[in-house]
Design a protein around this motif. Sequence first.
Motif, PDB file in Angstrom:
ATOM      1  N   LEU A  47     -30.661  70.903   0.039  1.00 58.57           N
ATOM      2  CA  LEU A  47     -30.071  69.697   0.589  1.00 58.57           C
ATOM      3  C   LEU A  47     -30.343  69.620   2.084  1.00 58.57           C
ATOM      4  O   LEU A  47     -30.385  70.644   2.765  1.00 58.57           O
ATOM      5  N   SER A  48     -30.506  68.403   2.573  1.00 59.11           N
ATOM      6  CA  SER A  48     -30.686  68.155   3.997  1.00 59.11           C
ATOM      7  C   SER A  48     -29.655  67.136   4.456  1.00 59.11           C
ATOM      8  O   SER A  48     -29.241  66.264   3.688  1.00 59.11           O
ATOM      9  N   CYS A  49     -29.281  67.236   5.708  1.00 58.89           N
ATOM     10  CA  CYS A  49     -28.364  66.267   6.315  1.00 58.89           C
ATOM     11  C   CYS A  49     -28.864  66.001   7.729  1.00 58.89           C
ATOM     12  O   CYS A  49     -28.885  66.908   8.566  1.00 58.89           O
ATOM     13  N   VAL A  50     -29.268  64.769   7.960  1.00 63.94           N
ATOM     14  CA  VAL A  50     -29.785  64.372   9.264  1.00 63.94           C
ATOM     15  C   VAL A  50     -28.697  63.654  10.046  1.00 63.94           C
ATOM     16  O   VAL A  50     -28.042  62.740   9.516  1.00 63.94           O
ATOM     17  N   ALA A  51     -28.512  64.057  11.290  1.00 63.27           N
ATOM     18  CA  ALA A  51     -27.482  63.474  12.141  1.00 63.27           C
ATOM     19  C   ALA A  51     -28.104  62.578  13.201  1.00 63.27           C
ATOM     20  O   ALA A  51     -29.205  62.841  13.693  1.00 63.27           O
ATOM     21  N   SER A  52     -27.354  61.543  13.570  1.00 64.05           N
ATOM     22  CA  SER A  52     -27.786  60.667  14.659  1.00 64.05           C
ATOM     23  C   SER A  52     -26.557  60.156  15.375  1.00 64.05           C
ATOM     24  O   SER A  52     -25.442  60.183  14.834  1.00 64.05           O
ATOM     25  N   GLY A  53     -26.763  59.708  16.594  1.00 66.02           N
ATOM     26  CA  GLY A  53     -25.695  59.063  17.341  1.00 66.02           C
ATOM     27  C   GLY A  53     -25.170  59.863  18.512  1.00 66.02           C
ATOM     28  O   GLY A  53     -24.850  59.285  19.541  1.00 66.02           O
ATOM     29  N   ARG A  54     -25.025  61.152  18.361  1.00 66.71           N
ATOM     30  CA  ARG A  54     -24.577  61.995  19.464  1.00 66.71           C
ATOM     31  C   ARG A  54     -25.342  63.312  19.402  1.00 66.71           C
ATOM     32  O   ARG A  54     -26.033  63.599  18.442  1.00 66.71           O
ATOM     33  N   THR A  55     -25.187  64.117  20.433  1.00 61.81           N
ATOM     34  CA  THR A  55     -25.927  65.368  20.518  1.00 61.81           C
ATOM     35  C   THR A  55     -25.539  66.302  19.380  1.00 61.81           C
ATOM     36  O   THR A  55     -24.400  66.761  19.289  1.00 61.81           O
ATOM     37  N   PHE A  56     -26.494  66.562  18.519  1.00 62.24           N
ATOM     38  CA  PHE A  56     -26.254  67.351  17.314  1.00 62.24           C
ATOM     39  C   PHE A  56     -25.735  68.740  17.641  1.00 62.24           C
ATOM     40  O   PHE A  56     -24.839  69.250  16.958  1.00 62.24           O
TER      41      PHE A  56
ATOM     42  N   ALA B  28     -33.378  71.012  16.944  1.00 56.94           N
ATOM     43  CA  ALA B  28     -34.459  70.153  17.446  1.00 56.94           C
ATOM     44  C   ALA B  28     -34.705  68.968  16.515  1.00 56.94           C
ATOM     45  O   ALA B  28     -35.158  67.912  16.956  1.00 56.94           O
ATOM     46  N   GLU B  29     -34.390  69.153  15.240  1.00 52.26           N
ATOM     47  CA  GLU B  29     -34.590  68.097  14.241  1.00 52.26           C
ATOM     48  C   GLU B  29     -33.291  67.421  13.839  1.00 52.26           C
ATOM     49  O   GLU B  29     -33.278  66.563  12.955  1.00 52.26           O
ATOM     50  N   ASN B  30     -32.175  67.803  14.473  1.00 53.33           N
ATOM     51  CA  ASN B  30     -30.857  67.213  14.165  1.00 53.33           C
ATOM     52  C   ASN B  30     -30.525  67.304  12.679  1.00 53.33           C
ATOM     53  O   ASN B  30     -29.973  66.356  12.095  1.00 53.33           O
ATOM     54  N   THR B  31     -30.842  68.436  12.091  1.00 54.54           N
ATOM     55  CA  THR B  31     -30.711  68.572  10.645  1.00 54.54           C
ATOM     56  C   THR B  31     -30.004  69.871  10.274  1.00 54.54           C
ATOM     57  O   THR B  31     -30.289  70.916  10.871  1.00 54.54           O
ATOM     58  N   VAL B  32     -29.148  69.779   9.281  1.00 51.64           N
ATOM     59  CA  VAL B  32     -28.538  70.958   8.674  1.00 51.64           C
ATOM     60  C   VAL B  32     -28.980  70.998   7.216  1.00 51.64           C
ATOM     61  O   VAL B  32     -29.138  69.958   6.580  1.00 51.64           O
ATOM     62  N   TYR B  33     -29.196  72.205   6.724  1.00 48.67           N
ATOM     63  CA  TYR B  33     -29.705  72.402   5.369  1.00 48.67           C
ATOM     64  C   TYR B  33     -28.730  73.238   4.538  1.00 48.67           C
ATOM     65  O   TYR B  33     -27.938  74.018   5.071  1.00 48.67           O
ATOM     66  N   LEU B  34     -28.848  73.066   3.240  1.00 46.94           N
ATOM     67  CA  LEU B  34     -28.142  73.943   2.308  1.00 46.94           C
ATOM     68  C   LEU B  34     -29.126  74.317   1.208  1.00 46.94           C
ATOM     69  O   LEU B  34     -29.472  73.483   0.363  1.00 46.94           O
TER      70      LEU B  34
END
Length: 122
Positions: free
Chosen positions: A20-29, A75-81
């Motif tokens: 699973l991936s989760c991409v964040a946007s809007g504020r500093t990850f 760097a990619e604003n992403t968290v994985y599972l």
Amino acid sequence: QVQLVESGGGLVQAGGSLRLSCVASGRTFSWFAMAWFRQAPGKEREFVAAITRRGDTTYYADSVKGRFTISRDNAENTVYLQMNSLQPEDTAIYYCAAGPRRDYRLGSYDYWGQGTQVTVSS
């Protein structure tokens, strides 16, 4: 405000794997600790895994320890599972969440994604 978008869910046979991936946007990850929760039909949302802002410490529910791995790429604003050895009891909607500290409690997280469905067939 932070927007979180999960992806990577699907249907898999028991013993299989998903990432699973989760991409964040809007504020500093990197300001946020990140976590994964899940909710099965008819059950409460439960903690799965969490990771600190820098990614140096992780925390897992006993039910997934040794099978799931949480990681992040600031760097990619992403968290994985990464989910291995999946079992039918892992079937649920999986949500990522962002908050000020690594924690297992739902109330500690301020921002949530819309969820991605994971179904494990026996």
